[in-house]
Design an enzyme around this catalytic site. Sequence first.
Site, PDB file in Angstrom:
ATOM      1  N   THR A  60      50.770 -26.650 -28.519  1.00  0.00           N
ATOM      2  CA  THR A  60      50.010 -26.986 -27.322  1.00  0.00           C
ATOM      3  C   THR A  60      49.499 -28.419 -27.416  1.00  0.00           C
ATOM      4  O   THR A  60      49.838 -29.153 -28.348  1.00  0.00           O
ATOM      5  CB  THR A  60      48.885 -25.952 -27.077  1.00  0.00           C
ATOM      6  OG1 THR A  60      48.316 -26.185 -25.790  1.00  0.00           O
ATOM      7  CG2 THR A  60      47.800 -26.021 -28.133  1.00  0.00           C
ATOM      8  N   LYS A  64      53.108 -31.528 -27.930  1.00  0.00           N
ATOM      9  CA  LYS A  64      54.400 -31.050 -27.409  1.00  0.00           C
ATOM     10  C   LYS A  64      55.500 -32.115 -27.487  1.00  0.00           C
ATOM     11  O   LYS A  64      56.676 -31.773 -27.588  1.00  0.00           O
ATOM     12  CB  LYS A  64      54.246 -30.559 -25.964  1.00  0.00           C
ATOM     13  CG  LYS A  64      53.412 -29.297 -25.843  1.00  0.00           C
ATOM     14  CD  LYS A  64      53.386 -28.789 -24.410  1.00  0.00           C
ATOM     15  CE  LYS A  64      52.532 -27.536 -24.296  1.00  0.00           C
ATOM     16  NZ  LYS A  64      52.628 -26.911 -22.967  1.00  0.00           N
ATOM     17  N   ASN A  85      57.470 -26.580 -26.981  1.00  0.00           N
ATOM     18  CA  ASN A  85      56.245 -25.788 -27.160  1.00  0.00           C
ATOM     19  C   ASN A  85      56.476 -24.504 -27.961  1.00  0.00           C
ATOM     20  O   ASN A  85      55.552 -23.728 -28.155  1.00  0.00           O
ATOM     21  CB  ASN A  85      55.605 -25.463 -25.809  1.00  0.00           C
ATOM     22  CG  ASN A  85      56.360 -24.406 -25.039  1.00  0.00           C
ATOM     23  OD1 ASN A  85      57.588 -24.398 -25.033  1.00  0.00           O
ATOM     24  ND2 ASN A  85      55.648 -23.508 -24.390  1.00  0.00           N
ATOM     25  N   ASP A 104      57.805 -23.227 -21.503  1.00  0.00           N
ATOM     26  CA  ASP A 104      57.005 -23.536 -20.304  1.00  0.00           C
ATOM     27  C   ASP A 104      57.868 -23.457 -19.049  1.00  0.00           C
ATOM     28  O   ASP A 104      57.440 -22.960 -18.015  1.00  0.00           O
ATOM     29  CB  ASP A 104      56.408 -24.947 -20.406  1.00  0.00           C
ATOM     30  CG  ASP A 104      55.182 -25.006 -21.304  1.00  0.00           C
ATOM     31  OD1 ASP A 104      54.569 -23.953 -21.551  1.00  0.00           O
ATOM     32  OD2 ASP A 104      54.843 -26.116 -21.766  1.00  0.00           O
ATOM     33  N   GLY A 127      49.632 -35.332 -13.731  1.00  0.00           N
ATOM     34  CA  GLY A 127      49.711 -35.511 -15.178  1.00  0.00           C
ATOM     35  C   GLY A 127      51.106 -35.953 -15.582  1.00  0.00           C
ATOM     36  O   GLY A 127      52.064 -35.824 -14.816  1.00  0.00           O
ATOM     37  N   GLY A 130      53.369 -33.430 -21.916  1.00  0.00           N
ATOM     38  CA  GLY A 130      54.452 -32.510 -22.231  1.00  0.00           C
ATOM     39  C   GLY A 130      54.584 -31.371 -21.237  1.00  0.00           C
ATOM     40  O   GLY A 130      55.694 -31.018 -20.824  1.00  0.00           O
ATOM     41  N   LEU A 206      47.822 -24.957 -14.022  1.00  0.00           N
ATOM     42  CA  LEU A 206      48.226 -24.419 -15.316  1.00  0.00           C
ATOM     43  C   LEU A 206      47.036 -23.874 -16.100  1.00  0.00           C
ATOM     44  O   LEU A 206      47.201 -23.090 -17.027  1.00  0.00           O
ATOM     45  CB  LEU A 206      48.942 -25.496 -16.145  1.00  0.00           C
ATOM     46  CG  LEU A 206      50.471 -25.515 -16.038  1.00  0.00           C
ATOM     47  CD1 LEU A 206      50.957 -25.600 -14.607  1.00  0.00           C
ATOM     48  CD2 LEU A 206      51.067 -26.648 -16.854  1.00  0.00           C
ATOM     49  N   TYR A 208      43.911 -21.497 -16.969  1.00  0.00           N
ATOM     50  CA  TYR A 208      43.631 -20.088 -16.704  1.00  0.00           C
ATOM     51  C   TYR A 208      42.194 -19.717 -17.076  1.00  0.00           C
ATOM     52  O   TYR A 208      41.785 -18.569 -16.920  1.00  0.00           O
ATOM     53  CB  TYR A 208      44.616 -19.189 -17.470  1.00  0.00           C
ATOM     54  CG  TYR A 208      44.647 -19.468 -18.958  1.00  0.00           C
ATOM     55  CD1 TYR A 208      43.806 -18.787 -19.835  1.00  0.00           C
ATOM     56  CD2 TYR A 208      45.500 -20.438 -19.477  1.00  0.00           C
ATOM     57  CE1 TYR A 208      43.825 -19.063 -21.194  1.00  0.00           C
ATOM     58  CE2 TYR A 208      45.525 -20.714 -20.828  1.00  0.00           C
ATOM     59  CZ  TYR A 208      44.682 -20.029 -21.686  1.00  0.00           C
ATOM     60  OH  TYR A 208      44.695 -20.311 -23.028  1.00  0.00           O
ATOM     61  N   GLY A 229      47.241 -20.301 -14.132  1.00  0.00           N
ATOM     62  CA  GLY A 229      48.333 -20.315 -15.093  1.00  0.00           C
ATOM     63  C   GLY A 229      48.475 -19.082 -15.964  1.00  0.00           C
ATOM     64  O   GLY A 229      49.280 -19.093 -16.907  1.00  0.00           O
TER      65      GLY A 229
END
Length: 246
Positions: A60, A64, A85, A104, A127, A130, A206, A208, A229
Amino acid sequence: MDKYGLIGYPLGHSFSIGYFNEKFQNENIDAVYENFEIASIEDLEEVLATNPQLRGLNVTIPYKEKVMSYLDHITPEARAIGAVNVIQVQHKGSKVILKGFNSDVIGFTRSIEPMLERFHKKALVLGTGGAAKAIHFALTALGLEVVYVSRYERPGTIQYETITPDVVREYNVIVNCTPLGMFPNVSECPPLPYEAMDSHNLLYDLIYNPDETLFMQKGAAQGATVKNGLEMLLLQAFASWEFWNS
């Protein structure tokens, strides 16, 4: 006993450790999952040296991309994305062989595909790390026209300050791949013209934790479809297990 784990920094928000240890217990799998919070990617070598039972790793933020130079094999898809990942760890005699994958893309594609409708043809990916690379790859494969959004001027990106109401109407799928809004900084969100959104927009975060970020709340208030996510994470975890045992 086999061992699996997660490398990253920091790991306070990790979902994987609870998910996998519960899976191992429920399915009578003789294995354990641990968090390896490493302050530098160079520390990966010590993790491998001190854990000879290691069979697989998740990767993570922020490793990545950096982890790729440590791997013996990388799948063509992960190489095309530019991020790994999932690592399968093989032991052949005294040699440790590392193979890199990207789950992913699988998790995100399976999660978002049912939500895409005829008017979802263009996307903004917030963004450039990775995770953002994997999301860009997935959306492009699904046939969308995709643009990266960054705070900084970079080739192939647009900046937040250039996103007008017309842009969010045209690029009506918006995926947040930044940590903005992640617990405990729940009062943060990407700077976008949310007031221009409507029921044609799809906002996917993404993150959560929390369940509903400020990014999602502001979109939902304008009638946008929103999703966090968590489902992607579950689907990505399923894929990790398949990669480790392939």
